[in-house]
Design a protein around this motif. Sequence first.
Motif, PDB file in Angstrom:
ATOM      1  N   ILE A 197      -5.959   7.287 -18.517  1.00  0.00           N
ATOM      2  CA  ILE A 197      -4.733   8.179 -19.244  1.00  0.00           C
ATOM      3  C   ILE A 197      -4.060   8.713 -20.672  1.00  0.00           C
ATOM      4  O   ILE A 197      -4.356   7.113 -21.375  1.00  0.00           O
ATOM      5  CB  ILE A 197      -3.003   8.146 -17.902  1.00  0.00           C
ATOM      6  N   GLY A 198      -4.066   9.493 -21.090  1.00  0.00           N
ATOM      7  CA  GLY A 198      -4.459  10.033 -22.494  1.00  0.00           C
ATOM      8  C   GLY A 198      -2.916  10.961 -23.320  1.00  0.00           C
ATOM      9  O   GLY A 198      -2.990  12.029 -21.933  1.00  0.00           O
ATOM     10  N   GLY A 199      -2.862  10.808 -23.834  1.00  0.00           N
ATOM     11  CA  GLY A 199      -1.254  11.604 -24.393  1.00  0.00           C
ATOM     12  C   GLY A 199      -2.192  12.505 -25.308  1.00  0.00           C
ATOM     13  O   GLY A 199      -2.705  12.636 -24.393  1.00  0.00           O
ATOM     14  N   GLY A 221      -0.460   6.418 -23.415  1.00  0.00           N
ATOM     15  CA  GLY A 221      -1.763   6.473 -23.157  1.00  0.00           C
ATOM     16  C   GLY A 221      -1.692   4.857 -22.073  1.00  0.00           C
ATOM     17  O   GLY A 221      -1.130   4.626 -22.715  1.00  0.00           O
ATOM     18  N   SER A 233      -4.653   2.397 -19.592  1.00  0.00           N
ATOM     19  CA  SER A 233      -6.357   2.458 -19.093  1.00  0.00           C
ATOM     20  C   SER A 233      -5.870   1.093 -18.242  1.00  0.00           C
ATOM     21  O   SER A 233      -6.014   0.301 -18.715  1.00  0.00           O
ATOM     22  CB  SER A 233      -6.914   2.271 -20.256  1.00  0.00           C
ATOM     23  N   TRP A 263       2.407   4.450 -15.965  1.00  0.00           N
ATOM     24  CA  TRP A 263       3.168   5.731 -16.244  1.00  0.00           C
ATOM     25  C   TRP A 263       4.569   5.936 -16.973  1.00  0.00           C
ATOM     26  O   TRP A 263       5.324   5.447 -15.613  1.00  0.00           O
ATOM     27  CB  TRP A 263       3.057   6.969 -15.427  1.00  0.00           C
ATOM     28  N   VAL A 280       0.843  14.711 -21.012  1.00  0.00           N
ATOM     29  CA  VAL A 280      -0.601  13.581 -20.168  1.00  0.00           C
ATOM     30  C   VAL A 280      -1.319  15.219 -21.086  1.00  0.00           C
ATOM     31  O   VAL A 280      -0.736  15.966 -20.786  1.00  0.00           O
ATOM     32  CB  VAL A 280      -0.823  13.690 -19.059  1.00  0.00           C
TER      33      VAL A 280
END
Lengths: 407, 115
Positions: free
Chosen positions: A294-296, A303, A305, A332, A337
Amino acid sequence: MKRVVFLIDMMSFYASVEKVYHSHLSQHPVVVAGDPDRRSGVILAACPVAKSHGIKTAQALWEAQSLCPEVTVLKPRMQLYIDISTQINELFLTYTDQVEPFSVDESFIELTGTVHQSRPEQTAKSLQKAILRQFGIYARIGIGENKILAKSACDLQAKKRPGGIFHLSKNRLADDFWPFAIGELFGVGNRMEKHFMQTGIRTIGHLANYPVEELQHRWGINGELLWQYANGIDPSPVTPDTHQQKKSIGHGMTLPRDYHQRTEIFVILRELAEEVGRRTRDERLIGNQLSLGIGGTYENPVGFSRQLTLPMATNDGRVIYHACQKLFDRHWLGTPVRRIGVSLEKVEPDTHRQLSLFDEVEDRSSLNQTLDALKDRYGGGIIMYASSLTDAGQALERSKKIGGHYK
Amino acid sequence: MKSNKLTPNSNLRWESSRMILPEWRKQWLQRQEAQTWQEPPELDDQMIEEYMQMIHDGMAYTWLFDVTYWQDGQFHTATGYVARFRDAPPQVWLQVGGAVLTIPVEHIQAVESQS
């Protein structure tokens, strides 16, 4: 006898293909760019005329247009580029069976042991002519006795010379290779370049003559690897079957806007999980380790991984999705995101399956086969979850694209 | 031992740095497969009868056979005992190690007895 390896690079590949199809633009500045209305509005390829105006690949479209207002902007046609790329690689197969495509516009070929081995420069010229005649694309060719020398010959010399061909010999490294800045060495990224500069390594030659033990100590395998590259050492073979082996199957996307709601993010997770499942089935594989990245956002780049081992290997999108949900809820922090990636790892052939003694596992293989057959025949947009038709969904739009760009 | 980018004869150093679209990869592999595609065998009736006789004899004495057969555009050879012969559709069931390979008779290219 020394090995003979070529690295063949198609100049401004996407833009060159478009110029062949729009011959009236042959003398005009042309760029291929993503959808201008979206974040992907960046330059994917620029023809030499456009580059002479200062336009660069990966530049923002608005920036390119301000440098050259008369530039013609064309939308990408990814399927066409893939078709032409595979045809060009088939042309290489008429010279040697040792062909290893490295990207859509670059391939390694090995001529060792062929009739072409004794006259590499003439073969390069003949190949360059054949590509131009058959596809209308200008190729640059680097020649070396291994892959790193061929790649460096192409990137550092052939691309900058009028003939587009350069032979980098190991006994001429000091003259033809070592004077280049360290940042130009293949495998040296921005961060590594900074590290090297701080250590006093400013050129490829400085690295080549640096004590390898110190590099190993500081950067491990990567330190030694880059030292080998700087010394023109690369024992790796040209590997034609390199694309047959798969270790993981993943799919990711940069979202067109920031996603804040859990329910919205789950729509994307389901779409990605289904696509990973489909690709895994297509390869006749199953996998039991799931990885979620997940990237911010640009402003808030938070984020994560994380990985999860599944109780049983699978290629079913629903099982992958449920595992993604679990991982997401566990890690999370509620931040927005912008990028999501899902991959299935530790894959193996789908020839046997472990049965669960405790849980009844729903067999969805016939359903999945039917869905795959529909998508293969009519495209990815033919059938999808209703959630994909909400504002959050991207599956319909993605089905019109390859690699995030229009087919 | 797990291989890394410095392992001799490994291509990992290049595989880990390349960018290949899955769609490109799929098309390339399909084209490669199409190039190596071979047509199924066309044996005459007499040859088929000879092979079937050999297989029937071999079943009785549990002979070990090398069977060359066609599957998905490629020829393969497997070595094993004939576990069963089925008439409709005509199939040879070859016991290869712990697994049974089912080979349609029309896909058999050659049979050789090792016994």
